[in-house]
Design a protein around this motif. Structure first.
Motif, PDB file in Angstrom:
ATOM      1  N   ILE A  44     -12.846 -21.348  40.329  1.00 49.18           N
ATOM      2  CA  ILE A  44     -11.363 -21.097  39.695  1.00 49.18           C
ATOM      3  C   ILE A  44     -10.508 -21.814  40.682  1.00 49.18           C
ATOM      4  CG2 ILE A  44      -9.852 -19.099  39.596  1.00 49.18           C
ATOM      5  CD1 ILE A  44     -12.585 -17.887  38.124  1.00 49.18           C
ATOM      6  N   MET A  74     -16.592 -13.257  32.085  1.00 45.03           N
ATOM      7  CA  MET A  74     -15.491 -12.284  33.201  1.00 45.03           C
ATOM      8  C   MET A  74     -14.970 -11.815  32.408  1.00 45.03           C
ATOM      9  SD  MET A  74     -15.761 -15.334  34.853  1.00 45.03           S
ATOM     10  CE  MET A  74     -13.947 -15.039  35.408  1.00 45.03           C
ATOM     11  N   ILE A  78     -13.699  -9.128  35.483  1.00 46.55           N
ATOM     12  CA  ILE A  78     -11.953  -8.264  35.509  1.00 46.55           C
ATOM     13  C   ILE A  78     -11.966  -7.243  35.414  1.00 46.55           C
ATOM     14  CG2 ILE A  78     -10.501  -8.326  34.143  1.00 46.55           C
ATOM     15  CD1 ILE A  78     -10.806 -10.998  32.949  1.00 46.55           C
ATOM     16  N   PHE A  83     -12.342 -10.933  39.452  1.00 45.69           N
ATOM     17  CA  PHE A  83     -11.402 -11.124  39.060  1.00 45.69           C
ATOM     18  C   PHE A  83      -9.922 -11.375  38.331  1.00 45.69           C
ATOM     19  CE2 PHE A  83     -15.562 -13.716  38.602  1.00 45.69           C
ATOM     20  CZ  PHE A  83     -14.897 -14.872  39.199  1.00 45.69           C
ATOM     21  N   THR A  85      -6.531 -12.056  35.756  1.00 49.02           N
ATOM     22  CA  THR A  85      -5.464 -12.982  34.877  1.00 49.02           C
ATOM     23  C   THR A  85      -4.426 -13.140  35.123  1.00 49.02           C
ATOM     24  OG1 THR A  85      -5.600 -12.012  32.808  1.00 49.02           O
ATOM     25  CG2 THR A  85      -7.177 -12.566  32.709  1.00 49.02           C
ATOM     26  N   TYR A  97      -7.324 -17.651  34.518  1.00 48.06           N
ATOM     27  CA  TYR A  97      -8.589 -16.952  35.480  1.00 48.06           C
ATOM     28  C   TYR A  97      -7.831 -16.724  36.664  1.00 48.06           C
ATOM     29  CZ  TYR A  97     -11.445 -16.151  31.488  1.00 48.06           C
ATOM     30  OH  TYR A  97     -11.547 -15.508  30.182  1.00 48.06           O
TER      31      TYR A  97
END
Length: 262
Positions: A44, A74, A78, A83, A85, A97
């Motif tokens: 990422i 993911m 998250i 992580f 978005t 992401y």
């Protein structure tokens, strides 16, 4: 009567949720380790902008049959805050992401990376002893580690160079982050007036090296098990030296003792 029944049901559901949360809490740790093993943070980061799911899947070295599960992985990460978005540029309907402050510390090339610490602490060598916690309470072993592996922690690592290096790398990564905070101008005053310091359990000397460099007048000793400091004796400087021994028997005399991680 009906209200009492509803309250009782609510309590039962809350209690069940509490138990389930702790039963499955290991999923967070193992999902995080999986992300690191798959190099998701680096993938990422290198993309340079919010990375769509399709691009992420295409960039990972995974079996095609597992592609649909990356979205689930993911979602967990998250939810855990590793992580986030954001909308993809020029496409308000698509999200990508991005890293958070926490996942920035998981980048392997980050000087303050905690990835070695994560990989060591979640290695089966360290996690399996937790399955021995209840047997340990019934025996006379010193630790659950001994119950699982048959020998004490330090003896195991003195016999297994691979895992000794794994553990030393973990401690060094943790020390680098501590150094960054401890040697900030805001906290440097704690070392003023000291003439000598011994870092007990200092590992390969990451923290003591930084202190010795910042305070040339301070005599620093890295003190750890003989097998840990073996080979590092020649890395000493005018105000830094390595000493092997057992802290439960004797510690080199000094003005101050540093215990970073005990």
């Amino acid at each position: 009567m009906e209200l009492q029944s509803e309250m009782q049901a609510a309590k039962l559901l809350k209690a069940q949720s509490h138990i389930w949360n702790h039963i499955f809490n290991f999923i967070n740790s193992m999902s995080l380790k999986c992300a690191v093993d798959l190099s998701i943070p680096e993938t990422i980061y290198n993309y340079g902008q919010p990375m769509p799911l399709s691009k992420l899947i295409a960039s990972l070295q995974i079996h095609p049959s597992k592609s649909s599960f990356i979205h689930r992985l993911m979602r967990i990460l998250i939810h855990s805050g590793f992580f986030a978005t954001k909308n993809v540029a020029n496409n308000e309907l698509e999200v990508g992401y991005v890293l958070t402050d926490s996942s920035m510390l998981l980048l392997k090339d980050n000087p303050l990376s905690v990835t070695p610490f994560l990989l060591a602490m979640l290695d089966p060598i360290f996690t399996k002893p937790w399955h021995q916690l209840s047997p340990w309470f019934r025996n006379d072993d010193a630790t659950p580690f001994q119950t699982e592996h048959g020998i004490i922690f330090f003896e195991f690592f003195s016999r297994e160079p691979k895992f000794n290096n794994l553990y030393n790398d973990a401690m060094a990564s943790d020390a680098r982050l501590v150094c960054n905070l401890l040697l900030d101008d805001k906290y440097k005053g704690v070392f003023e007036g000291l003439e000598s310091l011994v870092d007990v359990g200092g590992g390969t000397g990451t923290l003591a090296k930084a202190i010795a460099k910042s305070f040339p007048q301070l005599e620093c000793i890295v003190f750890d098990q003989p097998h840990v400091v073996a080979g590092f004796e020649f890395e000493g400087t005018e105000n830094l030296k390595y000493v092997g021994g057992d802290m439960f028997e004797a510690i080199p005399p000094s003005n101050a003792i540093l215990l970073k991680f005990k």
